[in-house]
Design a protein around this motif. Structure first.
Motif, PDB file in Angstrom:
ATOM      1  N   GLY A 270       8.503 -17.995   6.348  1.00 18.50           N
ATOM      2  CA  GLY A 270       9.143 -16.695   6.228  1.00 18.50           C
ATOM      3  C   GLY A 270       8.214 -15.549   6.559  1.00 18.50           C
ATOM      4  O   GLY A 270       7.076 -15.746   6.970  1.00 18.50           O
ATOM      5  N   ALA A 271       8.750 -14.335   6.377  1.00 12.52           N
ATOM      6  CA  ALA A 271       8.011 -13.116   6.692  1.00 12.52           C
ATOM      7  C   ALA A 271       8.218 -12.085   5.586  1.00 12.52           C
ATOM      8  O   ALA A 271       9.345 -11.925   5.095  1.00 12.52           O
ATOM      9  N   LEU A 272       7.118 -11.403   5.205  1.00 16.03           N
ATOM     10  CA  LEU A 272       7.165 -10.392   4.152  1.00 16.03           C
ATOM     11  C   LEU A 272       6.412  -9.146   4.594  1.00 16.03           C
ATOM     12  O   LEU A 272       5.305  -9.250   5.131  1.00 16.03           O
ATOM     13  N   PRO A 273       6.970  -7.957   4.316  1.00 13.59           N
ATOM     14  CA  PRO A 273       6.220  -6.731   4.581  1.00 13.59           C
ATOM     15  C   PRO A 273       5.207  -6.482   3.468  1.00 13.59           C
ATOM     16  O   PRO A 273       5.445  -6.826   2.310  1.00 13.59           O
ATOM     17  N   PHE A 274       4.082  -5.891   3.818  1.00 13.67           N
ATOM     18  CA  PHE A 274       3.040  -5.542   2.851  1.00 13.67           C
ATOM     19  C   PHE A 274       3.199  -4.072   2.459  1.00 13.67           C
ATOM     20  O   PHE A 274       3.315  -3.208   3.318  1.00 13.67           O
ATOM     21  N   GLY A 275       3.182  -3.797   1.185  1.00 16.59           N
ATOM     22  CA  GLY A 275       3.258  -2.435   0.677  1.00 16.59           C
ATOM     23  C   GLY A 275       3.994  -2.419  -0.639  1.00 16.59           C
ATOM     24  O   GLY A 275       4.952  -3.170  -0.843  1.00 16.59           O
ATOM     25  N   ALA A 276       3.560  -1.560  -1.542  1.00 17.68           N
ATOM     26  CA  ALA A 276       4.128  -1.502  -2.889  1.00 17.68           C
ATOM     27  C   ALA A 276       5.636  -1.291  -2.881  1.00 17.68           C
ATOM     28  O   ALA A 276       6.347  -1.840  -3.728  1.00 17.68           O
ATOM     29  N   GLU A 277       6.148  -0.538  -1.929  1.00 21.68           N
ATOM     30  CA  GLU A 277       7.585  -0.271  -1.909  1.00 21.68           C
ATOM     31  C   GLU A 277       8.436  -1.513  -1.643  1.00 21.68           C
ATOM     32  O   GLU A 277       9.638  -1.509  -1.862  1.00 21.68           O
ATOM     33  N   PHE A 278       7.806  -2.590  -1.197  1.00 24.13           N
ATOM     34  CA  PHE A 278       8.541  -3.826  -0.922  1.00 24.13           C
ATOM     35  C   PHE A 278       8.487  -4.819  -2.091  1.00 24.13           C
ATOM     36  O   PHE A 278       9.123  -5.864  -2.047  1.00 24.13           O
ATOM     37  N   GLY A 279       7.687  -4.509  -3.112  1.00 27.37           N
ATOM     38  CA  GLY A 279       7.710  -5.272  -4.338  1.00 27.37           C
ATOM     39  C   GLY A 279       6.807  -6.479  -4.449  1.00 27.37           C
ATOM     40  O   GLY A 279       6.803  -7.139  -5.468  1.00 27.37           O
ATOM     41  N   HIS A 280       5.994  -6.784  -3.467  1.00 29.32           N
ATOM     42  CA  HIS A 280       5.154  -7.982  -3.518  1.00 29.32           C
ATOM     43  C   HIS A 280       3.695  -7.669  -3.842  1.00 29.32           C
ATOM     44  O   HIS A 280       2.921  -8.556  -4.145  1.00 29.32           O
ATOM     45  N   THR A 281       3.329  -6.389  -3.733  1.00 27.17           N
ATOM     46  CA  THR A 281       1.942  -5.990  -3.908  1.00 27.17           C
ATOM     47  C   THR A 281       1.879  -4.582  -4.480  1.00 27.17           C
ATOM     48  O   THR A 281       2.861  -3.843  -4.432  1.00 27.17           O
TER      49      THR A 281
END
Length: 186
Positions: free
Chosen positions: A152-163
């Motif tokens: 899969g693919a995930l965006p990096f950045g707090a607004e996306f909820g993973h970091t």
């Protein structure tokens, strides 16, 4: 996240994050950056654009784990059987996608996956095991960093909820320089 205007302090902050003289490759210079952009029909987003022109064209130290690749380079495990990359075509995603859990037929998924790996991004490097970091240079997520793996693919950045890290190249580098885990959101 500012991707269009160079901020004079950013190259120095990025240089500090990587450590001067610690495995960095010589900066390309503005003429080479503009030639790359003309060849591929893109304008690199800031502050990455200024970084490769003024600070370093990659670094042997991270991010990611196996170092920051030079502009237009691909990781050694990328594979020789991939189609040519087209940076001018928009990166197709705007939200996370786990294709491993997608029930569509394999042929349909394969047709959708090509652009995810090969359109609108510069590959920044790998953490190994088929986990690649991409900087989006064309499309709705221009300037954002994405991790793209075999599942899969995930965006990096707090607004996306993973970091908890800030979006974009400077936020991604700052998160790494602070010694934080990539996916540290709880």
């Amino acid at each position: 996240m500012e991707t269009e205007t160079a901020v004079p302090e950013r190259p120095a902050a990025l240089r500090d994050a990587f450590g001067a003289g610690d495995g960095g490759r010589s900066a390309l210079g503005w003429e080479a950056v503009r030639a790359f952009e003309a060849r591929y029909g893109v304008v690199l987003p800031e502050p990455y654009r200024s970084f490769v022109a003024e600070v370093a064209d990659g670094s042997e130290q991270g991010p990611p784990d196996h170092g920051l690749l030079p502009l237009a380079a691909l990781p050694s495990d990328w594979g020789d059987d991939r189609p040519p990359r087209d940076l001018a075509q928009p990166f197709p995603l705007t939200e996370a996608w786990l294709w491993e859990e997608d029930d569509r037929p394999e042929e349909e998924l394969d047709a959708l996956l090509g652009p995810v790996f090969d359109h609108g991004t510069v590959v920044l490097g790998t953490d190994g095991c088929g986990m690649y970091w991409h900087l989006v240079v064309t499309g709705a997520h221009r300037g954002h960093i994405w991790t793209i793996t075999d599942v899969g693919a995930l965006p990096f950045g707090a607004e996306f909820g993973h970091t908890t890290g800030a979006s974009g190249f400077a936020g991604w580098v700052a998160h790494w320089a602070a010694g934080k885990e990539w996916f540290d959101a709880r």
